[in-house]
Design an enzyme around this catalytic site. Sequence first.
Site, PDB file in Angstrom:
ATOM      1  N   LYS A  33       0.863  -1.186   0.000  1.00 35.89           N
ATOM      2  CA  LYS A  33       0.000   0.000   0.000  1.00 35.89           C
ATOM      3  C   LYS A  33       0.900   1.238   0.000  1.00 35.89           C
ATOM      4  CE  LYS A  33      -2.213   1.759   3.664  1.00 35.89           C
ATOM      5  NZ  LYS A  33      -2.152   3.219   3.648  1.00 35.89           N
ATOM      6  N   ASP A  60      -3.391   4.244  -1.954  1.00 36.97           N
ATOM      7  CA  ASP A  60      -4.365   4.652  -0.934  1.00 36.97           C
ATOM      8  C   ASP A  60      -4.352   6.170  -0.759  1.00 36.97           C
ATOM      9  OD1 ASP A  60      -6.012   4.714   1.353  1.00 36.97           O
ATOM     10  OD2 ASP A  60      -4.339   4.262   2.697  1.00 36.97           O
ATOM     11  N   LYS A  62      -7.340   8.011  -0.913  1.00 34.33           N
ATOM     12  CA  LYS A  62      -8.622   8.395  -0.296  1.00 34.33           C
ATOM     13  C   LYS A  62      -9.203   9.659  -0.903  1.00 34.33           C
ATOM     14  CE  LYS A  62      -7.290   6.590   4.301  1.00 34.33           C
ATOM     15  NZ  LYS A  62      -5.897   6.184   4.074  1.00 34.33           N
ATOM     16  N   ASP A  65     -13.608  14.683  -2.961  1.00 31.25           N
ATOM     17  CA  ASP A  65     -13.806  15.997  -3.572  1.00 31.25           C
ATOM     18  C   ASP A  65     -15.109  15.925  -4.369  1.00 31.25           C
ATOM     19  OD1 ASP A  65     -13.317  18.575  -4.832  1.00 31.25           O
ATOM     20  OD2 ASP A  65     -11.181  18.259  -4.442  1.00 31.25           O
ATOM     21  N   THR A 124     -10.146   3.943  10.704  1.00 32.71           N
ATOM     22  CA  THR A 124     -10.027   3.024  11.842  1.00 32.71           C
ATOM     23  C   THR A 124      -9.435   3.702  13.078  1.00 32.71           C
ATOM     24  OG1 THR A 124      -8.031   2.257  10.735  1.00 32.71           O
ATOM     25  CG2 THR A 124      -9.932   0.841  10.619  1.00 32.71           C
ATOM     26  N   ARG A 215       2.655  -0.456  10.827  1.00 24.84           N
ATOM     27  CA  ARG A 215       3.681  -0.456  11.868  1.00 24.84           C
ATOM     28  C   ARG A 215       4.066  -1.834  12.392  1.00 24.84           C
ATOM     29  NH1 ARG A 215       0.747   4.696  14.384  1.00 24.84           N
ATOM     30  NH2 ARG A 215      -0.896   3.609  13.254  1.00 24.84           N
TER      31      ARG A 215
HETATM   32  O1  C5P Z   1       0.554   1.230  11.075  1.00 24.56           O
HETATM   33  P1  C5P Z   1      -0.848   0.752  10.839  1.00 24.56           P
HETATM   34  O2  C5P Z   1      -0.937  -0.742  10.607  1.00 24.56           O
HETATM   35  O3  C5P Z   1      -1.809   1.270  11.869  1.00 24.56           O
HETATM   36  O4  C5P Z   1      -1.232   1.449   9.438  1.00 24.56           O
HETATM   37  C1  C5P Z   1      -2.501   1.355   8.874  1.00 24.56           C
HETATM   38  C2  C5P Z   1      -2.478   1.918   7.487  1.00 24.56           C
HETATM   39  O5  C5P Z   1      -3.793   1.831   6.969  1.00 24.56           O
HETATM   40  C3  C5P Z   1      -2.077   3.389   7.399  1.00 24.56           C
HETATM   41  O6  C5P Z   1      -1.335   3.532   6.195  1.00 24.56           O
HETATM   42  C4  C5P Z   1      -3.384   4.140   7.292  1.00 24.56           C
HETATM   43  O7  C5P Z   1      -3.285   5.288   6.485  1.00 24.56           O
HETATM   44  C5  C5P Z   1      -4.270   3.121   6.591  1.00 24.56           C
HETATM   45  N1  C5P Z   1      -5.714   3.248   6.835  1.00 24.56           N
HETATM   46  C6  C5P Z   1      -6.296   3.187   8.103  1.00 24.56           C
HETATM   47  N2  C5P Z   1      -7.656   3.332   8.238  1.00 24.56           N
HETATM   48  C7  C5P Z   1      -8.435   3.509   7.172  1.00 24.56           C
HETATM   49  C8  C5P Z   1      -7.859   3.558   5.885  1.00 24.56           C
HETATM   50  C9  C5P Z   1      -6.489   3.410   5.762  1.00 24.56           C
HETATM   51  O8  C5P Z   1      -5.575   2.997   9.079  1.00 24.56           O
HETATM   52  N3  C5P Z   1      -9.744   3.574   7.298  1.00 24.56           N
END
Ligand code: C5P
Length: 237
Positions: A33, A60, A62, A65, A124, A215
């Site tokens: 991603k 990604d 998002k 607009d 999330t 992460r």
């Molecule tokens: O580090 P972590 O596993 O929390 O990263 C989650 C990834 O998913 C990040 O790149 C974040 O931008 C993305 N994301 C998210 N929630 C969403 C859409 C995308 O955490 N609803």
Amino acid sequence: MADDRLIAALDVPTRAAAEQLVTRLGDSVSCYKVGMELFYALGGDIVTWLKGREKKVFLDLKLHDIPNTVANGLCSLLRLRPDILNVHTAGGLRMMTVAREVLHAAADREGISCPKLIGVTVLTSMDAEDWGGLGHTGTIADAVLRRAQLAQRAGLDGVVASPAETEAIRRTCGDDFLIVTPGIRPAGVAHDDQRRVMTPAGAIRAGASQIVVGRAIYAAENPRAAAEEILKEMESV
Ligand code: C5P
């Protein structure tokens, strides 16, 4: 071995850091991603580089607009040949419908297969307090389900949602609808800014098509071992 159900988030700031991570992960990860951090720093080159290494790419960004701007923005991204693109469902039914139609028409014109187009439901990282602070009166779970149904009506291929809402979406939107879930934390790993989290196995059990892990992989002492552990956990479901 690699499994497209695992999407590793390349949330790193530089090309060198991205290349180092992808090289370390080797054939354990087949799908990446690319989000705002890397795309805004490097532009499309990073997508081209990943595609050149035969990796799948979820771009990604998002998009949120007016319909015309989102639709044309998606068409501009088409030249990078991403495998998955996304818009924000908060843009509404009309925006999503136009985005899908215009993107498919552009892909047809160029004779290429259209990337999957999915909709972000509710981030999330948001909890009930954040949600209420925006003036919403219903629950996040209700909003996510409603937005998933809207995305499906607009002809989108699926949604991004937290694992906590996955079961209800799968039940309502059926088996062919993609559900991509971030907010994944293997047992014992810090939640950081995420609020609605689940383990990799929990998310797959709930019906996720693909999980996004940032992460828990890139910040691990041994990212490859962390990815392999997650793959093993997913396979055990
Ligand atoms: O580090 P972590 O596993 O929390 O990263 C989650 C990834 O998913 C990040 O790149 C974040 O931008 C993305 N994301 C998210 N929630 C969403 C859409 C995308 O955490 N609803």
